[in-house]
Design a protein around this motif. Structure first.
Motif, short mmCIF file in Angstrom:
data_model
loop_
_atom_site.label_atom_id
_atom_site.label_comp_id
_atom_site.label_asym_id
_atom_site.label_seq_id
_atom_site.Cartn_x
_atom_site.Cartn_y
_atom_site.Cartn_z
N GLU A 1 53.67 17.75 23.66
CA GLU A 1 52.84 18.14 24.81
C GLU A 1 53.35 19.50 25.29
O GLU A 1 54.54 19.78 25.26
N ILE A 2 52.41 20.32 25.72
CA ILE A 2 52.77 21.66 26.21
C ILE A 2 52.10 21.89 27.55
O ILE A 2 50.93 21.53 27.76
N ARG A 3 52.85 22.50 28.45
CA ARG A 3 52.32 22.95 29.73
C ARG A 3 52.30 24.47 29.68
O ARG A 3 53.33 25.10 29.59
N LEU A 4 51.10 25.00 29.72
CA LEU A 4 50.89 26.43 29.52
C LEU A 4 50.46 27.10 30.82
O LEU A 4 49.50 26.66 31.46
N VAL A 5 51.17 28.15 31.19
CA VAL A 5 50.75 29.04 32.27
C VAL A 5 50.35 30.32 31.56
O VAL A 5 51.16 30.89 30.82
N TYR A 6 49.13 30.77 31.76
CA TYR A 6 48.62 31.90 30.98
C TYR A 6 47.78 32.84 31.82
O TYR A 6 47.32 32.50 32.91
N VAL A 7 47.56 34.03 31.28
CA VAL A 7 46.67 35.01 31.89
C VAL A 7 45.28 34.81 31.29
O VAL A 7 45.12 34.80 30.07
N SER A 8 44.31 34.64 32.17
CA SER A 8 42.92 34.41 31.77
C SER A 8 42.15 35.73 31.77
O SER A 8 42.35 36.57 32.64
N LYS A 9 41.24 35.85 30.82
CA LYS A 9 40.37 37.04 30.80
C LYS A 9 39.13 36.85 31.66
O LYS A 9 38.40 37.79 31.92
N ASP A 10 38.90 35.62 32.13
CA ASP A 10 37.71 35.31 32.92
C ASP A 10 37.96 35.50 34.41
O ASP A 10 38.01 34.54 35.18
N VAL A 11 38.14 36.74 34.81
CA VAL A 11 38.29 37.09 36.22
C VAL A 11 37.29 38.18 36.55
O VAL A 11 36.95 39.00 35.70
N SER A 12 36.81 38.16 37.77
CA SER A 12 35.83 39.17 38.18
C SER A 12 36.51 40.20 39.07
O SER A 12 37.61 39.99 39.58
N GLU A 13 35.83 41.29 39.28
CA GLU A 13 36.38 42.39 40.09
C GLU A 13 36.77 41.93 41.49
O GLU A 13 37.75 42.42 42.04
N GLY A 14 36.06 40.99 42.06
CA GLY A 14 36.39 40.48 43.38
C GLY A 14 37.72 39.75 43.43
O GLY A 14 38.31 39.60 44.50
#
Length: 192
Positions: free
Chosen positions: A113-126
């Motif tokens: 099992e893995i617990r992942l903290v990651y940077v998402s590309k699905d962010v908006s300018e706001g």
């Protein structure tokens, strides 16, 4: 920046860094508007990959996927569709995982099992922090500088300015907006 930050504001900040007039709309069909739109998404994704931005952080637990890797690791885990890079990787006991590899949308590791903290590309300018929006304008200016200014020397100066701003932000950030990361300089050739 506030939730009012828009692509147009970031584009116009980039153009201001290049000494150019602002666009009236983001879809402006001028040569400057076309240059900005050509590089916008590339600049946004590249900058998101440069740091562990708190506004773009997501957390998820991953279970093993099938089939298992043929060799090297005991399990593979399907990464989220919006995954850009690892911020933190923990096992089920919350201990850091150091030995892993990312291949073709999967994370390979010797864990169940893995617990992942990651940077998402699905962010908006706001969602962008003020620092990120400012850096994105510098990055966008550096990528579009040659196309707009028609000068390798000017373009190199914009790249150096962006790198200076990025290094200063990532080196001196105590806000939790992004963790430190090494910045590599691109190689340039002179105009012929």
């Amino acid at each position: 920046m506030s939730s009012e930050t828009s692509k147009l504001e970031i584009a116009n900040q980039a153009l201001a860094h290049l000494g150019q007039e602002p666009l009236l709309t983001y879809t402006d069909e001028s040569s400057n508007g076309n240059a900005i739109r050509t590089f916008y998404n590339t600049a946004r994704i590249a900058l998101l990959e440069e740091g562990n931005w708190s506004f773009a952080t997501e957390r998820v637990s991953l279970a093993p996927a099938s089939p298992v890797p043929e060799f090297g690791y005991t399990n593979k885990f399907l990464l989220p569709a919006d995954f850009l890079n690892v911020d933190e990787l923990l096992d089920s006991g919350n201990s850091p995982i150091k030995n892993y590899k990312i291949e073709r949308g999967h994370l390979l590791a010797d864990k169940t099992e893995i617990r992942l903290v990651y940077v998402s590309k699905d962010v908006s300018e706001g969602d962008f922090s003020g620092k990120f929006a400012e850096l994105l304008a510098f990055k966008l200016a550096s990528l579009s500088a040659y196309r707009i200014l028609k000068s390798v020397t000017e373009a190199k100066q914009r790249v150096e300015l962006f790198e200076t701003q990025l290094f200063a932000t990532l080196s001196n950030d105590d806000s939790g907006d992004s963790e430190n990361k090494v910045v590599n300089s691109p190689t340039w050739t002179e105009e012929v």
